[in-house]
Design a protein around this motif. Structure first.
Motif, PDB file in Angstrom:
ATOM      1  N   LEU A   1      -6.801  -4.716   0.517  1.00 25.27           N
ATOM      2  CA  LEU A   1      -7.833  -4.259   1.434  1.00 25.27           C
ATOM      3  C   LEU A   1      -9.129  -3.902   0.709  1.00 25.27           C
ATOM      4  N   GLU A   2      -9.006  -3.268  -0.438  1.00 27.43           N
ATOM      5  CA  GLU A   2     -10.187  -2.829  -1.168  1.00 27.43           C
ATOM      6  C   GLU A   2     -11.028  -4.014  -1.631  1.00 27.43           C
ATOM      7  N   ASN A   3     -10.353  -5.084  -2.016  1.00 27.69           N
ATOM      8  CA  ASN A   3     -11.064  -6.279  -2.474  1.00 27.69           C
ATOM      9  C   ASN A   3     -11.382  -7.241  -1.346  1.00 27.69           C
ATOM     10  N   GLY A   4     -10.992  -6.870  -0.144  1.00 30.38           N
ATOM     11  CA  GLY A   4     -11.328  -7.676   1.024  1.00 30.38           C
ATOM     12  C   GLY A   4     -10.829  -9.102   0.945  1.00 30.38           C
ATOM     13  N   ARG A   5      -9.657  -9.278   0.382  1.00 29.35           N
ATOM     14  CA  ARG A   5      -9.154 -10.635   0.189  1.00 29.35           C
ATOM     15  C   ARG A   5      -7.965 -10.915   1.101  1.00 29.35           C
ATOM     16  N   PRO A   6      -7.730 -12.192   1.354  1.00 27.30           N
ATOM     17  CA  PRO A   6      -6.574 -12.553   2.173  1.00 27.30           C
ATOM     18  C   PRO A   6      -5.269 -12.163   1.486  1.00 27.30           C
ATOM     19  N   ALA A   7      -4.244 -11.999   2.267  1.00 30.20           N
ATOM     20  CA  ALA A   7      -2.917 -11.739   1.704  1.00 30.20           C
ATOM     21  C   ALA A   7      -2.450 -12.963   0.933  1.00 30.20           C
ATOM     22  N   ASP A   8      -1.697 -12.723  -0.141  1.00 28.21           N
ATOM     23  CA  ASP A   8      -1.124 -13.833  -0.903  1.00 28.21           C
ATOM     24  C   ASP A   8       0.405 -13.781  -0.830  1.00 28.21           C
ATOM     25  N   GLU A   9       1.044 -14.740  -1.467  1.00 30.61           N
ATOM     26  CA  GLU A   9       2.495 -14.862  -1.368  1.00 30.61           C
ATOM     27  C   GLU A   9       3.224 -13.628  -1.890  1.00 30.61           C
ATOM     28  N   GLN A  10       2.730 -13.030  -2.993  1.00 30.48           N
ATOM     29  CA  GLN A  10       3.391 -11.858  -3.551  1.00 30.48           C
ATOM     30  C   GLN A  10       3.323 -10.674  -2.594  1.00 30.48           C
ATOM     31  N   ILE A  11       2.144 -10.425  -2.055  1.00 29.81           N
ATOM     32  CA  ILE A  11       1.995  -9.300  -1.124  1.00 29.81           C
ATOM     33  C   ILE A  11       2.887  -9.497   0.096  1.00 29.81           C
ATOM     34  N   VAL A  12       2.872 -10.700   0.650  1.00 31.21           N
ATOM     35  CA  VAL A  12       3.681 -10.972   1.840  1.00 31.21           C
ATOM     36  C   VAL A  12       5.165 -10.773   1.540  1.00 31.21           C
ATOM     37  N   LYS A  13       5.609 -11.230   0.387  1.00 29.41           N
ATOM     38  CA  LYS A  13       7.015 -11.090   0.004  1.00 29.41           C
ATOM     39  C   LYS A  13       7.459  -9.632   0.039  1.00 29.41           C
ATOM     40  N   HIS A  14       6.662  -8.755  -0.564  1.00 28.31           N
ATOM     41  CA  HIS A  14       7.083  -7.355  -0.687  1.00 28.31           C
ATOM     42  C   HIS A  14       6.833  -6.552   0.585  1.00 28.31           C
ATOM     43  N   ILE A  15       5.802  -6.893   1.336  1.00 28.33           N
ATOM     44  CA  ILE A  15       5.590  -6.216   2.626  1.00 28.33           C
ATOM     45  C   ILE A  15       6.665  -6.653   3.618  1.00 28.33           C
ATOM     46  N   ASP A  16       7.024  -7.935   3.592  1.00 27.31           N
ATOM     47  CA  ASP A  16       8.089  -8.418   4.483  1.00 27.31           C
ATOM     48  C   ASP A  16       9.420  -7.746   4.184  1.00 27.31           C
ATOM     49  N   ARG A  17       9.640  -7.363   2.940  1.00 29.87           N
ATOM     50  CA  ARG A  17      10.894  -6.704   2.570  1.00 29.87           C
ATOM     51  C   ARG A  17      10.935  -5.242   3.024  1.00 29.87           C
ATOM     52  N   CYS A  18       9.823  -4.695   3.471  1.00 34.21           N
ATOM     53  CA  CYS A  18       9.804  -3.305   3.944  1.00 34.21           C
ATOM     54  C   CYS A  18      10.475  -3.229   5.309  1.00 34.21           C
ATOM     55  N   LEU A  19      11.410  -2.297   5.449  1.00 35.18           N
ATOM     56  CA  LEU A  19      12.142  -2.125   6.702  1.00 35.18           C
ATOM     57  C   LEU A  19      11.373  -1.341   7.755  1.00 35.18           C
ATOM     58  N   SER A  20      10.296  -0.659   7.333  1.00 36.96           N
ATOM     59  CA  SER A  20       9.619   0.317   8.194  1.00 36.96           C
ATOM     60  C   SER A  20      10.597   1.386   8.675  1.00 36.96           C
ATOM     61  N   CYS A  21      11.516   1.759   7.786  1.00 39.01           N
ATOM     62  CA  CYS A  21      12.487   2.800   8.134  1.00 39.01           C
ATOM     63  C   CYS A  21      11.847   4.183   8.130  1.00 39.01           C
ATOM     64  N   LEU A  22      10.735   4.320   7.387  1.00 41.54           N
ATOM     65  CA  LEU A  22       9.939   5.556   7.316  1.00 41.54           C
ATOM     66  C   LEU A  22      10.644   6.697   6.601  1.00 41.54           C
TER      67      LEU A  22
END
Length: 443
Positions: free
Chosen positions: A59-80
């Motif tokens: 977000l800070e660099n205002g860049r599109p998501a890449d494969e690495q970011i998507v991989k690790h965000i997708d692995r988040c369960l949002s269990c909180l």
């Protein structure tokens, strides 16, 4: 955490909110100890702290998501679970939701992944489509092994494995209408029918209606209400989620203004966490922000509402040992920990807390479909802890958890309200052992 967003970037409400959240993080790492994916995988980038760094950089660099970011965000369960642990009050829920919306806008997923996610968004939130899909799944089940052997098609295998062998008939508890109380009316509530739950297990809302009616509470299922939006919300499909929220706000507001409501009752804790967040989700919509905040304030988990009522003496089920699985959306999302267990104990049940109760079972909406291997590891760990309690049955407050745990446990698993309905004069929940096997009281 120090941030370096430009004034122009902060004009975006999502970025501005994310910046406030990021600044609260002090890198302490307490969240890593309670994060299911970090505990399972041991990768810093699969911990809340690691994901926060990835989100900040993106977000800070205002860049599109890449494969690495998507991989690790997708692995988040949002269990909180991280929010329960965090001493600094970092609202990871809103941060990761904003990151998912950014991913959806800026990242092109592989074709099969896009198709799978699109099918889930087009089917799961709609009971009629979901029922049809489950009935068709029996024809595809022989292919589950083949799909499971290929990385790209593992979500398809998971869908087929999770599908039940039979689908219950449509219930009156899923049809708009009013269910009058037995005797004098002492309260009036709306009940969320939902999307997946009335197809998979309509008995949950049937038990809720029976119990509330016996307690003098009128239950209304308003016209126009539908999926709460959480399924698409956690996919980053924000406009679809907001449309679902607006539709439900309108339906409940009409009921509130015509017949009055003491509460909006939710029997799926995943839905409850989202509905209680409608005020935040629609904060930028001048036509809805006040109405949404009012609806969020009325939203109550069924056990949260029952805990405010005078319950009668329990009629049966005394002495049955129950392992209570606290769904993540219940204990971390809504901070409801005491009421379900107190209600079960008052109804005559012996309640056991499984070890590692803070860890997710791996259901998490569509997570057990999109991340089946991690979900299965978490499920097996959860089942082992549940069965170690020596309980005869499992109770929980979320349909996703019920489906997930049932796939790996020998124990019957039911919704908490089904046990309470039984204890206070309702029928025995389907799937429980015969009374002679679990109760001495029948002798």
């Amino acid at each position: 955490m120090q941030t370096n967003f430009s004034p122009e970037q902060l004009l975006d409400p999502g970025v501005a909110e994310s910046e406030k959240i990021l600044r609260k993080c002090v890198h302490c790492g307490f969240c890593t100890a309670t994060c299911p994916t970090y505990v399972t995988l041991g990768n810093e980038l699969d911990s809340p702290r690691g994901r926060i760094y990835l989100i900040k950089d993106m977000l800070e660099n205002g860049r599109p998501a890449d494969e690495q970011i998507v991989k690790h965000i997708d692995r988040c369960l949002s269990c909180l679970s991280c929010m329960t642990t965090c001493p600094s009050g970092v609202n990871y829920m809103h941060l990761v939701d904003n990151a998912r919306a950014h991913i959806e806008k800026t990242y092109k997923r592989p074709l099969l992944n896009r198709l799978t996610r699109g099918v889930l968004a087009l089917v799961l939130p709609y009971p009629g489509r979901f029922r049809l899909a489950l009935n068709l799944a029996r024809f595809g089940r022989p292919l589950a092994g083949l799909f499971g052997s290929l990385t790209a098609t593992k979500p398809l295998a998971a869908m087929l494995e999770l599908a039940p062998n039979s689908v219950p008939a449509t219930s009156s508890s899923a049809v708009p209408g009013v269910h009058k109380p037995n005797g004098e009316r002492t309260g009036r509530v709306a009940l969320l029918s939902g999307c997946a739950q009335p197809v998979l297990k309509p008995g949950i809302n049937e038990a809720t209606i029976r119990l509330l009616n016996r307690l003098g509470v009128e239950v209304v299922l308003p016209k126009g209400e539908g999926c709460c939006g959480s399924l698409v919300h956690h996919m980053g499909r924000e406009e679809e989620a907001l449309a679902d929220a607006r539709r439900n706000v309108d339906a409940w507001t009409r009921e509130l203004e015509t017949g009055g409501l003491d509460a909006i009752i939710i029997t799926a804790s995943g839905c409850g966490t989202t509905i209680k967040d409608y005020g935040y989700m629609l904060r930028l919509d001048p036509a809805y922000k006040d109405k949404a905040a009012r609806i969020s304030s009325l939203a109550k988990d069924v056990t949260e509402y029952l805990a405010t009522l005078d319950m009668p003496a329990s009629q049966q089920a005394s002495g049955l040992t129950v392992a209570y699985h606290s769904a993540c959306s219940m204990q971390h999302g809504q901070k409801i920990t005491r009421q379900p267990k107190d209600l079960l104990k008052a109804a005559g049940f012996i309640v056991k807390d499984p070890a590692e109760g803070h860890l997710c079972c791996g259901s998490a909406g569509t997570y057990n479909i999109m991340q089946p291997e991690i979900a299965r590891t978490l499920r097996d760990r959860k089942v082992k802890n549940i069965e170690a309690t020596g309980a005869s049955i499992v109770a929980t407050g979320n349909i996703g958890c019920i489906t997930q745990i049932a796939g790996g446990s020998r124990l019957p698993i039911v919704h908490t309200v089904e046990l309470l309905d039984w204890a206070y004069g309702g029928p025995k929940p389907e799937g429980l052992p015969a009374p002679k096997n679990i109760l001495q009281a029948a002798e």
